[in-house]
Design a protein around this motif. Structure first.
Motif, PDB file in Angstrom:
ATOM      1  N   THR A  38     -68.414 -10.233-101.086  1.00 41.95           N
ATOM      2  CA  THR A  38     -67.720 -11.199-100.229  1.00 41.95           C
ATOM      3  C   THR A  38     -68.315 -12.583-100.433  1.00 41.95           C
ATOM      4  N   PRO A  39     -67.480 -13.587-100.726  1.00 42.58           N
ATOM      5  CA  PRO A  39     -68.009 -14.935-100.949  1.00 42.58           C
ATOM      6  C   PRO A  39     -68.534 -15.550 -99.659  1.00 42.58           C
ATOM      7  N   SER A  40     -69.279 -16.624 -99.805  1.00 40.50           N
ATOM      8  CA  SER A  40     -69.809 -17.322 -98.627  1.00 40.50           C
ATOM      9  C   SER A  40     -68.673 -17.979 -97.857  1.00 40.50           C
ATOM     10  N   LEU A  41     -68.839 -18.062 -96.561  1.00 39.16           N
ATOM     11  CA  LEU A  41     -67.834 -18.666 -95.696  1.00 39.16           C
ATOM     12  C   LEU A  41     -68.106 -20.159 -95.544  1.00 39.16           C
ATOM     13  N   TYR A  42     -67.107 -20.989 -95.875  1.00 35.05           N
ATOM     14  CA  TYR A  42     -67.246 -22.433 -95.762  1.00 35.05           C
ATOM     15  C   TYR A  42     -66.237 -22.969 -94.755  1.00 35.05           C
ATOM     16  N   ALA A  66     -63.376 -14.618 -97.821  1.00 32.63           N
ATOM     17  CA  ALA A  66     -64.462 -14.531 -96.842  1.00 32.63           C
ATOM     18  C   ALA A  66     -63.927 -14.563 -95.420  1.00 32.63           C
ATOM     19  N   ASN A  67     -62.685 -15.061 -95.248  1.00 32.25           N
ATOM     20  CA  ASN A  67     -62.081 -15.130 -93.927  1.00 32.25           C
ATOM     21  C   ASN A  67     -61.451 -13.799 -93.505  1.00 32.25           C
ATOM     22  N   CYS A  73     -63.832  -7.240 -95.125  1.00 29.68           N
ATOM     23  CA  CYS A  73     -64.072  -6.663 -96.450  1.00 29.68           C
ATOM     24  C   CYS A  73     -63.542  -5.233 -96.474  1.00 29.68           C
TER      25      CYS A  73
END
Length: 214
Positions: free
Chosen positions: A103-107, A114-115, A118
């Protein structure tokens, strides 16, 4: 909708229809709380063709399947095709490719996977769709979205005990958990092909797609 309410449907034809619809990929996940045993009966009965099972609540038939190591291995082998991102979109001709990433980082103010929760989906030969359901079908348990595969990896004692009661041998269960733990823990990066669109960006009033093979 929860499993308890579907099981209470008296007419067998209506109940079977409702159960199959509830476990279809296009249906929202159903809650299985308090019906975990019957859920495992239904789940493995769904792995065989419809013409071979006329009652998804047939516990005797389910126990035969849970004791069948050959059948369980077929179901388990499809775990290698579980993916975190569907590579068949936008081109359904993509085949034999699996992407399973972290899961990518949440920005802030950036919409990515990431929103989203998973989860793993499945895509492979359509003739294998039934047996792929055993460890990948999503459902709600204790308010959380999960799959049988994930619960086994976490060694949830309730589910382990139920599988033993259905006839799964302890050594078989240990092998299943070991395989799933290893397989679902792997990242898989697809081989780049001409069918995979790498990047799509806005360009004026249209879009521009860049493929690293071109």
């Amino acid at each position: 909708m929860n499993l308890s309410s579907i099981i209470k449907i008296r007419e067998k034809v209506d109940r079977e229809k409702a159960l199959r619809q509830s476990f279809s990929p296009y249906s929202p996940p159903i809650a299985v709380d308090d019906e975990e045993f019957k859920f495992l009966v239904i789940l493995i009965n769904l792995t065989v063709p419809r013409k071979k099972i006329d009652d998804l609540l047939d516990a005797k038939h389910a126990e035969e399947l849970w004791r069948n190591d050959v059948h369980l291995n077929k179901c388990l082998s499809e775990a290698s095709w579980y993916h975190s991102h569907n590579l068949k979109y936008p081109d359904p001709r993509v085949s034999h490719q699996v992407y399973r990433g972290v899961t990518p980082s949440l920005y802030p103010d950036v919409l990515t996977s990431a929103n989203l929760p998973c989860s793993f989906e499945w895509s492979n030969n359509s003739t294998m769709v039934n047996i792929a359901k055993l460890f990948s079908s999503e459902f709600l348990w204790n308010g959380n979205l999960t799959t049988l595969g994930l619960l086994l990896v976490k060694r949830q004692s309730l589910w382990l005990d139920l599988l033993i009661s259905l006839g799964v041998k302890q050594d078989t269960l240990d092998l299943i958990i070991s395989f799933l733990s290893d397989e679902l823990g792997k990242q898989k990066i697809p081989t780049v092909s001409g069918l995979l669109k790498a990047v799509t960006v806005c360009y004026g009033r249209s879009t521009c797609r860049n493929n690293p093979n071109r």
